[in-house]
Design a protein around this motif. Structure first.
Motif, PDB file in Angstrom:
ATOM      1  N   ALA A 159       0.813  -1.222   0.000  1.00 43.55           N
ATOM      2  CA  ALA A 159       0.000   0.000   0.000  1.00 43.55           C
ATOM      3  C   ALA A 159       0.844   1.269   0.000  1.00 43.55           C
ATOM      4  O   ALA A 159       0.409   2.303  -0.522  1.00 43.55           O
ATOM      5  CB  ALA A 159      -0.929   0.001   1.215  1.00 43.55           C
ATOM      6  N   ALA A 160       2.040   1.210   0.578  1.00 41.26           N
ATOM      7  CA  ALA A 160       2.841   2.420   0.765  1.00 41.26           C
ATOM      8  C   ALA A 160       3.094   3.186  -0.535  1.00 41.26           C
ATOM      9  O   ALA A 160       2.858   4.407  -0.594  1.00 41.26           O
ATOM     10  CB  ALA A 160       4.148   2.083   1.471  1.00 41.26           C
ATOM     11  N   PRO A 161       3.567   2.550  -1.615  1.00 37.75           N
ATOM     12  CA  PRO A 161       3.792   3.320  -2.847  1.00 37.75           C
ATOM     13  C   PRO A 161       2.493   3.804  -3.488  1.00 37.75           C
ATOM     14  O   PRO A 161       2.487   4.852  -4.149  1.00 37.75           O
ATOM     15  CB  PRO A 161       4.532   2.338  -3.759  1.00 37.75           C
ATOM     16  N   LEU A 162       1.398   3.065  -3.294  1.00 30.59           N
ATOM     17  CA  LEU A 162       0.116   3.525  -3.832  1.00 30.59           C
ATOM     18  C   LEU A 162      -0.368   4.746  -3.077  1.00 30.59           C
ATOM     19  O   LEU A 162      -0.898   5.690  -3.678  1.00 30.59           O
ATOM     20  CB  LEU A 162      -0.919   2.395  -3.748  1.00 30.59           C
ATOM     21  N   ARG A 163      -0.182   4.746  -1.769  1.00 32.51           N
ATOM     22  CA  ARG A 163      -0.551   5.927  -0.976  1.00 32.51           C
ATOM     23  C   ARG A 163       0.292   7.123  -1.405  1.00 32.51           C
ATOM     24  O   ARG A 163      -0.226   8.242  -1.543  1.00 32.51           O
ATOM     25  CB  ARG A 163      -0.367   5.625   0.516  1.00 32.51           C
ATOM     26  N   SER A 164       1.569   6.905  -1.609  1.00 28.61           N
ATOM     27  CA  SER A 164       2.450   7.989  -2.054  1.00 28.61           C
ATOM     28  C   SER A 164       2.032   8.523  -3.415  1.00 28.61           C
ATOM     29  O   SER A 164       2.049   9.731  -3.653  1.00 28.61           O
ATOM     30  CB  SER A 164       3.901   7.503  -2.102  1.00 28.61           C
ATOM     31  N   ALA A 165       1.653   7.617  -4.323  1.00 26.27           N
ATOM     32  CA  ALA A 165       1.235   8.036  -5.657  1.00 26.27           C
ATOM     33  C   ALA A 165      -0.053   8.847  -5.597  1.00 26.27           C
ATOM     34  O   ALA A 165      -0.197   9.873  -6.289  1.00 26.27           O
ATOM     35  CB  ALA A 165       1.047   6.817  -6.558  1.00 26.27           C
ATOM     36  N   LEU A 166      -1.005   8.412  -4.769  1.00 22.08           N
ATOM     37  CA  LEU A 166      -2.261   9.160  -4.658  1.00 22.08           C
ATOM     38  C   LEU A 166      -2.026  10.506  -3.995  1.00 22.08           C
ATOM     39  O   LEU A 166      -2.611  11.522  -4.406  1.00 22.08           O
ATOM     40  CB  LEU A 166      -3.284   8.338  -3.866  1.00 22.08           C
ATOM     41  N   LEU A 167      -1.168  10.548  -2.995  1.00 20.50           N
ATOM     42  CA  LEU A 167      -0.832  11.824  -2.357  1.00 20.50           C
ATOM     43  C   LEU A 167      -0.170  12.759  -3.357  1.00 20.50           C
ATOM     44  O   LEU A 167      -0.448  13.969  -3.379  1.00 20.50           O
ATOM     45  CB  LEU A 167       0.073  11.586  -1.154  1.00 20.50           C
ATOM     46  N   ALA A 168       0.703  12.233  -4.206  1.00 23.55           N
ATOM     47  CA  ALA A 168       1.348  13.062  -5.229  1.00 23.55           C
ATOM     48  C   ALA A 168       0.319  13.646  -6.187  1.00 23.55           C
ATOM     49  O   ALA A 168       0.415  14.814  -6.592  1.00 23.55           O
ATOM     50  CB  ALA A 168       2.388  12.240  -5.989  1.00 23.55           C
ATOM     51  N   TRP A 169      -0.676  12.833  -6.574  1.00 21.56           N
ATOM     52  CA  TRP A 169      -1.765  13.352  -7.407  1.00 21.56           C
ATOM     53  C   TRP A 169      -2.480  14.494  -6.696  1.00 21.56           C
ATOM     54  O   TRP A 169      -2.750  15.547  -7.302  1.00 21.56           O
ATOM     55  CB  TRP A 169      -2.768  12.236  -7.718  1.00 21.56           C
ATOM     56  N   CYS A 170      -2.806  14.297  -5.423  1.00 19.72           N
ATOM     57  CA  CYS A 170      -3.522  15.332  -4.677  1.00 19.72           C
ATOM     58  C   CYS A 170      -2.712  16.624  -4.596  1.00 19.72           C
ATOM     59  O   CYS A 170      -3.248  17.721  -4.803  1.00 19.72           O
ATOM     60  CB  CYS A 170      -3.841  14.837  -3.268  1.00 19.72           C
ATOM     61  N   GLU A 171      -1.434  16.482  -4.322  1.00 15.64           N
ATOM     62  CA  GLU A 171      -0.595  17.672  -4.204  1.00 15.64           C
ATOM     63  C   GLU A 171      -0.458  18.387  -5.536  1.00 15.64           C
ATOM     64  O   GLU A 171      -0.429  19.627  -5.594  1.00 15.64           O
ATOM     65  CB  GLU A 171       0.765  17.283  -3.634  1.00 15.64           C
ATOM     66  N   GLN A 172      -0.398  17.626  -6.616  1.00  9.43           N
ATOM     67  CA  GLN A 172      -0.348  18.246  -7.935  1.00  9.43           C
ATOM     68  C   GLN A 172      -1.646  18.987  -8.227  1.00  9.43           C
ATOM     69  O   GLN A 172      -1.636  20.110  -8.750  1.00  9.43           O
ATOM     70  CB  GLN A 172      -0.095  17.179  -8.992  1.00  9.43           C
ATOM     71  N   LEU A 173      -2.768  18.380  -7.877  1.00  7.69           N
ATOM     72  CA  LEU A 173      -4.065  19.022  -8.108  1.00  7.69           C
ATOM     73  C   LEU A 173      -4.205  20.294  -7.283  1.00  7.69           C
ATOM     74  O   LEU A 173      -4.692  21.327  -7.776  1.00  7.69           O
ATOM     75  CB  LEU A 173      -5.193  18.052  -7.772  1.00  7.69           C
ATOM     76  N   ILE A 174      -3.768  20.250  -6.043  1.00  6.41           N
ATOM     77  CA  ILE A 174      -3.826  21.436  -5.189  1.00  6.41           C
ATOM     78  C   ILE A 174      -2.926  22.523  -5.756  1.00  6.41           C
ATOM     79  O   ILE A 174      -3.289  23.704  -5.788  1.00  6.41           O
ATOM     80  CB  ILE A 174      -3.421  21.072  -3.752  1.00  6.41           C
ATOM     81  N   GLY A 175      -1.753  22.127  -6.230  1.00 11.88           N
ATOM     82  CA  GLY A 175      -0.832  23.103  -6.807  1.00 11.88           C
ATOM     83  C   GLY A 175      -1.390  23.803  -8.023  1.00 11.88           C
ATOM     84  O   GLY A 175      -1.072  24.970  -8.290  1.00 11.88           O
ATOM     85  N   ARG A 176      -2.240  23.112  -8.776  1.00 15.08           N
ATOM     86  CA  ARG A 176      -2.839  23.717  -9.960  1.00 15.08           C
ATOM     87  C   ARG A 176      -4.024  24.615  -9.618  1.00 15.08           C
ATOM     88  O   ARG A 176      -4.585  25.248 -10.499  1.00 15.08           O
ATOM     89  CB  ARG A 176      -3.281  22.632 -10.935  1.00 15.08           C
ATOM     90  N   SER A 177      -4.417  24.619  -8.358  1.00 15.16           N
ATOM     91  CA  SER A 177      -5.560  25.430  -7.949  1.00 15.16           C
ATOM     92  C   SER A 177      -5.172  26.435  -6.880  1.00 15.16           C
ATOM     93  O   SER A 177      -5.972  26.795  -6.033  1.00 15.16           O
ATOM     94  CB  SER A 177      -6.682  24.533  -7.426  1.00 15.16           C
ATOM     95  N   VAL A 178      -3.909  26.880  -6.909  1.00 10.24           N
ATOM     96  CA  VAL A 178      -3.445  27.861  -5.934  1.00 10.24           C
ATOM     97  C   VAL A 178      -4.316  29.112  -6.025  1.00 10.24           C
ATOM     98  O   VAL A 178      -4.620  29.611  -7.098  1.00 10.24           O
ATOM     99  CB  VAL A 178      -1.969  28.220  -6.182  1.00 10.24           C
ATOM    100  N   GLY A 179      -4.696  29.587  -4.872  1.00 11.49           N
ATOM    101  CA  GLY A 179      -5.539  30.782  -4.843  1.00 11.49           C
ATOM    102  C   GLY A 179      -7.003  30.485  -4.663  1.00 11.49           C
ATOM    103  O   GLY A 179      -7.793  31.377  -4.386  1.00 11.49           O
ATOM    104  N   TYR A 180      -7.371  29.175  -4.811  1.00 17.60           N
ATOM    105  CA  TYR A 180      -8.780  28.842  -4.599  1.00 17.60           C
ATOM    106  C   TYR A 180      -9.077  28.851  -3.108  1.00 17.60           C
ATOM    107  O   TYR A 180      -8.201  28.614  -2.289  1.00 17.60           O
ATOM    108  CB  TYR A 180      -9.102  27.468  -5.196  1.00 17.60           C
ATOM    109  N   ALA A 181     -10.306  29.124  -2.733  1.00 12.92           N
ATOM    110  CA  ALA A 181     -10.698  29.236  -1.330  1.00 12.92           C
ATOM    111  C   ALA A 181     -10.335  27.970  -0.555  1.00 12.92           C
ATOM    112  O   ALA A 181     -10.501  26.865  -1.039  1.00 12.92           O
ATOM    113  CB  ALA A 181     -12.201  29.484  -1.236  1.00 12.92           C
ATOM    114  N   ALA A 182      -9.843  28.162   0.655  1.00 12.09           N
ATOM    115  CA  ALA A 182      -9.465  27.023   1.493  1.00 12.09           C
ATOM    116  C   ALA A 182     -10.687  26.197   1.845  1.00 12.09           C
ATOM    117  O   ALA A 182     -11.786  26.721   1.993  1.00 12.09           O
ATOM    118  CB  ALA A 182      -8.791  27.545   2.768  1.00 12.09           C
ATOM    119  N   TYR A 183     -10.461  24.916   1.952  1.00 15.13           N
ATOM    120  CA  TYR A 183     -11.609  24.053   2.255  1.00 15.13           C
ATOM    121  C   TYR A 183     -12.037  24.227   3.710  1.00 15.13           C
ATOM    122  O   TYR A 183     -11.274  24.645   4.571  1.00 15.13           O
ATOM    123  CB  TYR A 183     -11.266  22.599   1.941  1.00 15.13           C
TER     124      TYR A 183
END
Length: 307
Positions: free
Chosen positions: A269-293
């Motif tokens: 599970a560890a590398p899959l968790r890392s891969a999904l976290l990387a996706w999330c961080e990339q998505l957040i990075g592309r939405s800089v400036g959007y209202a905080a959740y």
């Protein structure tokens, strides 16, 4: 600029995806046509809410544009828009889903930073039938009977750290658990040794929908299936007629075997968790400036039965 996939390239990926998920959707569909329930594998389509028809659809993930006329079929699906480069998941959809992306990222990050625990011995399934007349799989017998099952629960401490397992404990079993996990403090409890935390990587992938690519989704589904098998082999049910050899967790050798298998799944599970976290961080990075959740209110959590 998006990563543009040519029509031959992405249609081949979509076909390969459908062939891969047929391992799960095909047998499930045939059982459904016969009206047959399966106490192990139905869980992947009942507790987890992604339907087979949805699982069969391949998604390339955010930042990828699909070229060619066949890509127009995606415009009927949530999140997709037409662009100059092709059909792609739109930025507005990402902004809409950003609260969920942030929630998942925080949960995965906290889980990654926590040391794994391997002392539960799969007793959550036992705790779900402890001192109860309602057996969750009515057509599958308890391996030790009701009294024997209760005795096993009483012979060792309950150490469940996963709220979505703990919430199905019987009223008699819940006070026996070491601590009381809740939905609101989920991030404080989840840890990478937990079988259900690792299974839930599949859930978080499909909660993010077309923002995450389908290859990672199916990787996580395959892990969930492996974890589910271990879950039920260590359960109080006798599944030998279905081809599942029990892990005798009421004995020291069985508990050692469970921990060994649990560790294998945690490592996978560890590398899959890392891969999904990387996706999330990339998505957040592309939405800089959007209202905080604003917390958990916008995160759709499963309403299925843990069984």
């Amino acid at each position: 600029m998006p990563d543009v996939r040519s029509e031959p390239e992405w249609t081949a990926s979509a076909a390969a995806h459908r062939a891969r998920v047929e391992t799960f959707t095909g047998p499930h569909g045939r059982r459904a046509q016969r009206g047959e329930a399966h106490p192990v594998w139905d869980f992947l389509f009942t507790y987890y809410s992604l339907r087979p028809r949805q699982l069969r659809v391949w998604h390339p993930g955010y930042g990828v544009a699909l070229a060619g006329r066949p890509a127009a079929q995606y415009l009927a699906r949530a999140g997709y828009v037409a662009s100059a480069e092709g059909v792609t998941v739109g930025a507005d959809f990402l902004r809409l889903r950003l609260p969920t992306v942030r929630f998942v990222a925080d949960l995965l990050r906290d889980t990654t930073d926590r040391a794994p625990q391997f002392g539960c011995f799969g007793m959550h399934e036992w705790a779900m039938v402890y001192r109860s007349d309602a057996v969750r799989h009515g057509r599958v017998p308890l391996r030790l009977g009701a009294a024997g099952t209760d005795a096993v629960v009483e012979s060792m401490p309950l150490r469940c750290t996963h709220f979505d397992a703990f919430r199905f404990f019987t009223d008699a079993a819940a006070p026996r658990n070491r601590g009381v996990p809740t939905r609101t403090d989920q991030r404080d409890w989840e840890q990478p040794g937990c079988l259900h935390v690792n299974m839930d990587l599949y859930k978080w992938c499909y909660k993010l929908g077309p923002l995450v690519d389908s290859q990672l989704l199916v990787d996580c589904l395959e892990l969930a299936a492996q974890a589910r098998e271990l879950d039920m082999r260590a359960s109080p049910y006798d599944l030998t007629d279905l081809g599942f050899e029990p892990i005798i967790v009421e004995e020291p050798g069985g508990r050692a075997e469970y921990v060994r298998c649990q560790g294998v799944i945690s490592e996978r599970a560890a590398p899959l968790r890392s891969a999904l976290l990387a996706w999330c961080e990339q998505l957040i990075g592309r939405s800089v400036g959007y209202a905080a959740y604003d917390g958990l209110s916008e995160v759709a959590l499963p309403a299925g039965n843990m069984n």
